[in-house]
Scaffold this active site. Structure first.
Site, PDB file in Angstrom:
ATOM      1  N   ARG A  36      10.004  -7.481   5.544  1.00 33.96           N
ATOM      2  CA  ARG A  36      10.068  -6.111   6.047  1.00 33.96           C
ATOM      3  C   ARG A  36      10.656  -6.075   7.470  1.00 33.96           C
ATOM      4  O   ARG A  36      11.473  -5.228   7.793  1.00 33.96           O
ATOM      5  CB  ARG A  36       8.648  -5.538   6.068  1.00 33.96           C
ATOM      6  N   ARG A  42     -10.433   2.690   9.144  1.00 31.18           N
ATOM      7  CA  ARG A  42      -9.955   1.359   9.506  1.00 31.18           C
ATOM      8  C   ARG A  42     -11.029   0.558  10.221  1.00 31.18           C
ATOM      9  O   ARG A  42     -10.842  -0.629  10.473  1.00 31.18           O
ATOM     10  CB  ARG A  42      -8.748   1.498  10.418  1.00 31.18           C
ATOM     11  N   ARG A  48      11.350  -0.101  11.154  1.00 29.06           N
ATOM     12  CA  ARG A  48      10.233   0.646  11.722  1.00 29.06           C
ATOM     13  C   ARG A  48       9.922   0.017  13.073  1.00 29.06           C
ATOM     14  O   ARG A  48       9.716  -1.184  13.158  1.00 29.06           O
ATOM     15  CB  ARG A  48       9.012   0.534  10.793  1.00 29.06           C
ATOM     16  N   LYS A  75       0.818  -1.207   0.000  1.00 26.17           N
ATOM     17  CA  LYS A  75       0.000   0.000   0.000  1.00 26.17           C
ATOM     18  C   LYS A  75       0.863   1.273   0.000  1.00 26.17           C
ATOM     19  O   LYS A  75       0.553   2.236  -0.698  1.00 26.17           O
ATOM     20  CB  LYS A  75      -0.915  -0.018   1.228  1.00 26.17           C
ATOM     21  N   ARG A  86      -1.266  -6.717  13.752  1.00 29.64           N
ATOM     22  CA  ARG A  86      -1.885  -5.741  12.859  1.00 29.64           C
ATOM     23  C   ARG A  86      -2.686  -6.438  11.761  1.00 29.64           C
ATOM     24  O   ARG A  86      -3.734  -5.963  11.339  1.00 29.64           O
ATOM     25  CB  ARG A  86      -0.819  -4.820  12.257  1.00 29.64           C
TER      26      ARG A  86
HETATM   27  P1  AMP Z   1      -0.176   2.712   9.489  1.00 25.25           P
HETATM   28  O1  AMP Z   1       0.980   3.645   9.312  1.00 25.25           O
HETATM   29  O2  AMP Z   1      -1.366   3.092   8.686  1.00 25.25           O
HETATM   30  O3  AMP Z   1       0.207   1.287   9.311  1.00 25.25           O
HETATM   31  O4  AMP Z   1      -0.631   2.862  11.017  1.00 25.25           O
HETATM   32  C1  AMP Z   1       0.211   2.548  12.096  1.00 25.25           C
HETATM   33  C2  AMP Z   1      -0.602   2.390  13.378  1.00 25.25           C
HETATM   34  O5  AMP Z   1      -1.313   3.601  13.651  1.00 25.25           O
HETATM   35  C3  AMP Z   1      -1.686   1.331  13.329  1.00 25.25           C
HETATM   36  O6  AMP Z   1      -1.204   0.062  13.654  1.00 25.25           O
HETATM   37  C4  AMP Z   1      -2.671   1.839  14.374  1.00 25.25           C
HETATM   38  O7  AMP Z   1      -2.202   1.573  15.675  1.00 25.25           O
HETATM   39  C5  AMP Z   1      -2.610   3.329  14.189  1.00 25.25           C
HETATM   40  N1  AMP Z   1      -3.626   3.815  13.200  1.00 25.25           N
HETATM   41  C6  AMP Z   1      -3.375   4.351  11.966  1.00 25.25           C
HETATM   42  N2  AMP Z   1      -4.508   4.698  11.345  1.00 25.25           N
HETATM   43  C7  AMP Z   1      -5.521   4.369  12.189  1.00 25.25           C
HETATM   44  C8  AMP Z   1      -6.935   4.458  12.118  1.00 25.25           C
HETATM   45  N3  AMP Z   1      -7.571   4.947  11.022  1.00 25.25           N
HETATM   46  N4  AMP Z   1      -7.653   4.022  13.182  1.00 25.25           N
HETATM   47  C9  AMP Z   1      -7.056   3.537  14.278  1.00 25.25           C
HETATM   48  N5  AMP Z   1      -5.729   3.403  14.408  1.00 25.25           N
HETATM   49  C10 AMP Z   1      -4.947   3.817  13.387  1.00 25.25           C
END
Ligand code: AMP
Length: 195
Positions: free
Chosen positions: A127, A88, A133, A13, A144
């Protein structure tokens, strides 16, 4: 265009959204990035968020909705944006629709990047080994993925019923995947221009 990008962690993504953004010249709204910025600035909200994120869990909907609500009011969002990592949960999706509708707006398309569970696990393993990260050790990644299956996958049905969902086969090289995305986006843009 207002676009939502949905895909499990490890589906590519990040790479694909970067390409799409430069193709369409619209802002990128990544809630994950916004949350990481909040943590980096060490605001009180950042501390709360940091605890939620460290276990691989989701940040509560009200926090997310307020961050996103403010962001889409910015002038650069007038002609569209790409949501990445948002919505999400079903609740976030419904709240987003309501917020857009109140402004006489709507999403144009929801792009789902689809890959097999096996290749997702393979990419996540890769990864975890090659990138650093902090939230990306394997255990967190699996957590996740579980969140994705339980909380985010139901959004696909929701958007499909609204006629917004387009599923993209995310197997193959990044170039091949982007070609598929581009052709869907072109088609939707043409339809929009004609209507
Ligand atoms: P990402 O960078 O999109 O993979 O997000 C990293 C982390 O941020 C996720 O594992 C969640 O803990 C939190 N997070 C990001 N976007 C959301 C969302 N829309 N709703 C809830 N938690 C989020």
């Amino acid at each position: 265009m207002r676009i939502v990008f949905i895909g499990p962690p490890g589906a590519g993504k990040g790479t694909q959204s970067k390409r799409l953004l430069s193709y369409l010249s619209i802002p990128h709204i990544s809630t994950g990035e916004m949350l990481r910025e909040e943590i980096a600035r060490q605001t009180p909200l950042g501390l709360v968020i940091s605890e939620q994120m460290s276990g691989g869990g989701l940040v509560p909907d009200p926090i997310i909705l307020s961050l996103v609500g403010e962001r889409i009011e910015q002038p650069d969002c007038r002609h569209g944006y790409l949501f990445d990592g948002f919505p999400r949960t079903l609740h976030q999706a419904v709240a987003l629709d309501a917020a857009l509708e109140a402004n006489g707006q709507a999403l144009d398309v929801v792009l789902e990047l689809r890959v097999s569970e096996e290749s997702v696990l393979e990419r996540l393993r890769h990864r975890a080994k090659h990138e650093s990260r902090p939230d990306d050790d394997m255990q967190t990644a699996i957590e996740r993925l579980r969140h994705f299956r339980e909380l985010t996958a139901p959004l696909l049905g929701y958007y499909s019923r609204r006629g917004l969902l387009r599923t993209i086969d995310a197997s193959g090289t990044p170039d091949e995947v982007f070609e598929r995305i581009r052709s869907v986006v072109d088609e939707i843009r043409d339809t929009k221009a004609a209507g």
